[in-house]
Design a protein around this motif. Structure first.
Motif, PDB file in Angstrom:
ATOM      1  N   THR A 114      34.774  38.753  63.376  1.00  0.00           N
ATOM      2  CA  THR A 114      34.561  40.195  63.485  1.00  0.00           C
ATOM      3  C   THR A 114      34.993  40.711  64.851  1.00  0.00           C
ATOM      4  OG1 THR A 114      32.741  40.026  61.910  1.00  0.00           O
ATOM      5  CG2 THR A 114      32.837  42.025  63.256  1.00  0.00           C
ATOM      6  N   ASP A 141      28.097  46.637  62.009  1.00  0.00           N
ATOM      7  CA  ASP A 141      28.654  47.487  60.946  1.00  0.00           C
ATOM      8  C   ASP A 141      29.829  46.793  60.250  1.00  0.00           C
ATOM      9  OD1 ASP A 141      26.797  49.452  61.507  1.00  0.00           O
ATOM     10  OD2 ASP A 141      28.202  50.706  62.640  1.00  0.00           O
ATOM     11  N   GLU A 142      30.718  46.190  61.032  1.00  0.00           N
ATOM     12  CA  GLU A 142      31.895  45.528  60.446  1.00  0.00           C
ATOM     13  C   GLU A 142      31.476  44.281  59.658  1.00  0.00           C
ATOM     14  OE1 GLU A 142      34.846  46.885  60.444  1.00  0.00           O
ATOM     15  OE2 GLU A 142      35.873  45.249  59.413  1.00  0.00           O
ATOM     16  N   GLU A 178      28.652  43.836  58.097  1.00  0.00           N
ATOM     17  CA  GLU A 178      28.067  44.295  56.835  1.00  0.00           C
ATOM     18  C   GLU A 178      29.159  44.748  55.874  1.00  0.00           C
ATOM     19  OE1 GLU A 178      23.589  45.574  58.243  1.00  0.00           O
ATOM     20  OE2 GLU A 178      25.074  47.166  57.950  1.00  0.00           O
ATOM     21  N   LYS A 179      30.156  45.431  56.404  1.00  0.00           N
ATOM     22  CA  LYS A 179      31.271  45.906  55.577  1.00  0.00           C
ATOM     23  C   LYS A 179      32.057  44.729  54.996  1.00  0.00           C
ATOM     24  CE  LYS A 179      35.665  48.248  56.271  1.00  0.00           C
ATOM     25  NZ  LYS A 179      36.521  48.839  57.296  1.00  0.00           N
ATOM     26  N   GLN A 180      32.331  43.735  55.814  1.00  0.00           N
ATOM     27  CA  GLN A 180      33.151  42.601  55.386  1.00  0.00           C
ATOM     28  C   GLN A 180      32.406  41.641  54.461  1.00  0.00           C
ATOM     29  OE1 GLN A 180      36.422  42.051  55.936  1.00  0.00           O
ATOM     30  NE2 GLN A 180      36.631  43.914  57.151  1.00  0.00           N
ATOM     31  N   THR A 181      31.102  41.452  54.695  1.00  0.00           N
ATOM     32  CA  THR A 181      30.364  40.424  53.950  1.00  0.00           C
ATOM     33  C   THR A 181      29.446  40.986  52.868  1.00  0.00           C
ATOM     34  OG1 THR A 181      28.467  40.414  55.470  1.00  0.00           O
ATOM     35  CG2 THR A 181      30.327  38.946  56.008  1.00  0.00           C
ATOM     36  N   GLY A 182      29.102  42.269  52.961  1.00  0.00           N
ATOM     37  CA  GLY A 182      28.149  42.839  52.014  1.00  0.00           C
ATOM     38  C   GLY A 182      26.720  42.403  52.291  1.00  0.00           C
ATOM     39  N   ARG A 183      26.490  41.791  53.430  1.00  0.00           N
ATOM     40  CA  ARG A 183      25.153  41.334  53.818  1.00  0.00           C
ATOM     41  C   ARG A 183      24.510  42.345  54.757  1.00  0.00           C
ATOM     42  NH1 ARG A 183      26.376  35.289  56.172  1.00  0.00           N
ATOM     43  NH2 ARG A 183      27.356  34.414  54.315  1.00  0.00           N
ATOM     44  N   ASN A 184      23.172  42.372  54.753  1.00  0.00           N
ATOM     45  CA  ASN A 184      22.453  43.113  55.781  1.00  0.00           C
ATOM     46  C   ASN A 184      22.379  42.235  57.018  1.00  0.00           C
ATOM     47  OD1 ASN A 184      21.931  45.410  54.264  1.00  0.00           O
ATOM     48  ND2 ASN A 184      20.088  44.499  53.380  1.00  0.00           N
TER      49      ASN A 184
END
Length: 112
Positions: free
Chosen positions: A16, A31-32, A34-40
């Motif tokens: 990231t 933020d990136e 979460e966007k890339q992995t879909g994880r919190n």
């Protein structure tokens, strides 16, 4: 430099930082991720990983990026070191090598 073992979350954080290049700071990294992995992702978890990665010599940081939007406060900006880029490349090569050794029947079988 501490141990060179790279955990999965640390690898994602390093990647990231590479993606964000010259705008990699705490909240942007979260933020990136979460966007890339879909994880919190908890900001505290990201900060702990950033500190570990800097201790290992894979990242370096500097203060900068103060804006009016942030009330003049600076951000801690991270960038990959040569060692960080090298460990990412080694991780990619290891994963690609292992993936290439999984027999096709595993992917074509009914076990999935």
């Amino acid at each position: 430099m501490k141990g060179t073992y790279l955990g999965e979350f640390e690898e994602l954080v390093l990647l990231t930082v590479g993606i964000l290049y010259d705008d990699a700071y705490g909240l942007a990294i979260v933020d990136e991720l979460e966007k890339q992995t879909g994880r919190n992702v908890m900001i505290s978890s990201a900060h702990k990983a950033l500190v570990r990665l800097e201790d290992k010599g894979y990242l370096k940081s500097k203060m900068g990026g103060a804006t009016e939007q942030r009330g003049g406060r600076e951000k801690r900006l991270y960038e990959l070191t040569h060692a960080g880029a090298k460990v990412l490349e080694q991780s990619k090569e290891l994963r690609n090598s292992m993936w290439s050794k999984v027999p096709k029947i595993v992917w074509e079988g009914n076990n999935l």
